[in-house]
Design a protein around this motif. Structure first.
Motif, PDB file in Angstrom:
ATOM      1  N   ALA A  68       9.143  -2.130   4.870  1.00  0.00           N
ATOM      2  CA  ALA A  68       7.879  -1.663   5.441  1.00  0.00           C
ATOM      3  C   ALA A  68       8.095  -1.109   6.840  1.00  0.00           C
ATOM      4  O   ALA A  68       7.519  -0.077   7.221  1.00  0.00           O
ATOM      5  N   GLN A  69       8.929  -1.796   7.632  1.00  0.00           N
ATOM      6  CA  GLN A  69       9.235  -1.285   8.970  1.00  0.00           C
ATOM      7  C   GLN A  69       9.864   0.100   8.905  1.00  0.00           C
ATOM      8  O   GLN A  69       9.514   0.994   9.684  1.00  0.00           O
ATOM      9  N   GLN A  70      10.785   0.296   7.996  1.00  0.00           N
ATOM     10  CA  GLN A  70      11.437   1.601   7.879  1.00  0.00           C
ATOM     11  C   GLN A  70      10.439   2.680   7.466  1.00  0.00           C
ATOM     12  O   GLN A  70      10.514   3.818   7.942  1.00  0.00           O
ATOM     13  N   PHE A  71       9.486   2.329   6.606  1.00  0.00           N
ATOM     14  CA  PHE A  71       8.433   3.281   6.250  1.00  0.00           C
ATOM     15  C   PHE A  71       7.621   3.659   7.481  1.00  0.00           C
ATOM     16  O   PHE A  71       7.369   4.841   7.744  1.00  0.00           O
TER      17      PHE A  71
ATOM     18  N   MET B  50       0.820  -1.214   0.000  1.00  0.00           N
ATOM     19  CA  MET B  50       0.000   0.000   0.000  1.00  0.00           C
ATOM     20  C   MET B  50       0.857   1.269   0.000  1.00  0.00           C
ATOM     21  O   MET B  50       0.472   2.305  -0.554  1.00  0.00           O
ATOM     22  N   ALA B  51       2.029   1.189   0.639  1.00  0.00           N
ATOM     23  CA  ALA B  51       2.911   2.358   0.706  1.00  0.00           C
ATOM     24  C   ALA B  51       3.743   2.527  -0.559  1.00  0.00           C
ATOM     25  O   ALA B  51       4.438   3.535  -0.720  1.00  0.00           O
ATOM     26  N   GLY B  52       3.676   1.517  -1.433  1.00  0.00           N
ATOM     27  CA  GLY B  52       4.474   1.580  -2.642  1.00  0.00           C
ATOM     28  C   GLY B  52       5.950   1.423  -2.383  1.00  0.00           C
ATOM     29  O   GLY B  52       6.792   1.929  -3.138  1.00  0.00           O
ATOM     30  N   VAL B  53       6.272   0.696  -1.312  1.00  0.00           N
ATOM     31  CA  VAL B  53       7.676   0.466  -0.964  1.00  0.00           C
ATOM     32  C   VAL B  53       8.270  -0.513  -1.967  1.00  0.00           C
ATOM     33  O   VAL B  53       7.744  -1.614  -2.162  1.00  0.00           O
ATOM     34  N   THR B  54       9.337  -0.116  -2.595  1.00  0.00           N
ATOM     35  CA  THR B  54      10.004  -1.005  -3.565  1.00  0.00           C
ATOM     36  C   THR B  54      11.287  -1.555  -2.956  1.00  0.00           C
ATOM     37  O   THR B  54      12.069  -0.826  -2.364  1.00  0.00           O
ATOM     38  N   CYS B  55      11.452  -2.852  -3.086  1.00  0.00           N
ATOM     39  CA  CYS B  55      12.651  -3.498  -2.551  1.00  0.00           C
ATOM     40  C   CYS B  55      12.892  -4.766  -3.350  1.00  0.00           C
ATOM     41  O   CYS B  55      12.014  -5.632  -3.437  1.00  0.00           O
ATOM     42  N   GLN B  56      14.026  -4.865  -3.944  1.00  0.00           N
ATOM     43  CA  GLN B  56      14.372  -6.065  -4.702  1.00  0.00           C
ATOM     44  C   GLN B  56      14.685  -7.215  -3.738  1.00  0.00           C
ATOM     45  O   GLN B  56      15.321  -7.008  -2.711  1.00  0.00           O
ATOM     46  N   GLY B  57      14.214  -8.407  -4.079  1.00  0.00           N
ATOM     47  CA  GLY B  57      14.605  -9.557  -3.275  1.00  0.00           C
ATOM     48  C   GLY B  57      13.433 -10.208  -2.571  1.00  0.00           C
ATOM     49  O   GLY B  57      12.309 -10.256  -3.070  1.00  0.00           O
ATOM     50  N   SER B  58      13.681 -10.691  -1.362  1.00  0.00           N
ATOM     51  CA  SER B  58      12.770 -11.572  -0.649  1.00  0.00           C
ATOM     52  C   SER B  58      11.663 -10.821   0.072  1.00  0.00           C
ATOM     53  O   SER B  58      11.662  -9.594   0.189  1.00  0.00           O
TER      54      SER B  58
END
Length: 356
Positions: A251-254, A235-243
């Motif tokens: 998500a925690q950092q957001f 929902m936050a649109g957090v992009t992260c390559q990998g697992s």
């Protein structure tokens, strides 16, 4: 009007829906025929609840227990603390046998029931909890009388007295005015606020409500499970390559842009605790045989918050959460026996002493 007795004890207050949980055991095949996504939790009108129960083939394996997410957390906190501090729960029940039984049940669990009673004729809330052989639970709820608690002005007079922490369940996000008002009142009284996101479906359905509370700085501790953390990332649109793990950490950092502590419980895998100040830690839960996961997240939250309110380190909080959560998954339903609570009090007290 309900008025809170003025006690000198430090108090934890819970806000949520007191719900009668109907636990239904299903085979994987029978669950698959219902066409539901595993592990979710959404609200339905009473007619759809009745239709669901009519569809279920369960060989009569049904039991009813007193539930509700925040209610379970507060019962855990009450049983762990006993007379060390007070635990209070706020919610609304119907003018029926289930509502009357909730009053007595909370008292038996060392919780002061600050329960309002609907006079509209609506019944106390009910949740059908579908349990599959892998221990997973999928919940469908009819809020009934609980839906009538809508504003902070309805809450009992003096409920913030000596409040150290207000704990809100994720389902409160469906009642934004009530939740924002209660959180503001708690913060103004000097209390901290914790929020459990409850379900990945709640995160998706109530994203704007969740975001508005976070951006206002009303949430100090946010607790979620891995599915809910991944829903936050989505929902936050957090992009992260990998697992998935990488997405959970992102998500925690957001979330830590807006709250002080973010905790992700991950079942049999290590829980993840991060703080705005850059502290990162994890904790492996004890190995147990999983019976079902009903109430496991609530017990984890109760163990974590019990240690947190007592001033323990975050590592100790995580350990206590894992201990109590593991006890819950090895037990059918969300209710621990008196003997189990005695064992948990001794185990957690010993662990807190070791980690002090």
């Amino acid at each position: 009007m309900t008025v809170v007795s003025r006690s000198a004890k430090t108090c934890i207050v819970g806000l949520g829906d007191p719900i009668v949980d109907v636990l239904v055991k299903l085979s994987a095949r029978n669950f698959g025929q219902l066409g539901l996504q595993r592990g979710g939790s959404v609200s339905l009108p009473t007619s759809e609840i009745d239709d669901l129960l009519a569809q279920v083939t369960d060989d009569g394996h049904r039991t009813s227990v007193h539930g509700g997410s925040a209610a379970n957390v507060l019962k855990g906190l009450g049983n762990l603390a006993l007379q060390q501090r007070s635990a209070r729960f706020m919610g609304m029940v119907g003018l029926d046998d289930a509502g009357r039984h909730f009053h007595e049940h909370f008292k038996q669990q060392h919780v002061d029931p600050l329960l309002l009673t609907s006079t509209s004729g609506k019944a106390t809330a009910t949740c059908v909890c579908l349990l599959t052989p892998d221990g997973e639970r999928t919940m469908r709820t009819h809020l009934g009388a609980s839906s009538e608690l809508e504003s902070v002005g309805q809450l009992p007079e003096g409920w913030t007295h000596n409040c150290r922490l207000l704990h809100c369940e994720g389902y409160c996000l469906y009642k934004l005015e009530l939740t924002r008002g209660a959180m503001r009142a708690a913060k103004q009284s000097g209390a901290e606020v914790s929020l459990d996101t409850a379900s990945f479906e709640v995160v998706r359905n109530c994203w704007q409500s969740l975001l508005s509370l976070l951006q206002e700085g009303l949430v100090d501790l946010l607790l979620c499970n891995e599915d809910e953390a991944l829903a936050v990332a989505e929902m936050a649109g957090v992009t992260c390559q990998g697992s998935d793990l990488g997405r959970m950490l992102a998500a925690q950092q957001f979330l830590l842009q807006h709250c002080k502590v973010c905790v992700v419980s991950r079942g049999s895998k290590s829980c993840l605790v991060c703080t705005r100040n850059g502290e990162h830690l994890s904790c492996d839960p004890p190995e147990v045989t999983v019976v079902d996961t009903v109430g496991a997240g609530d017990c984890f939250a109760a163990g974590f918050l019990h240690a947190y309110i007592g001033g323990a380190s975050l590592q100790a909080c995580a350990v206590c959460g894992c201990i109590l959560g593991s006890e819950a998954v090895s037990t059918a339903g969300a209710e621990l026996s008196l003997g189990q609570w005695e064992k948990m009090r001794q185990t957690i007290a010993k662990k807190l002493t070791e980690l002090a």
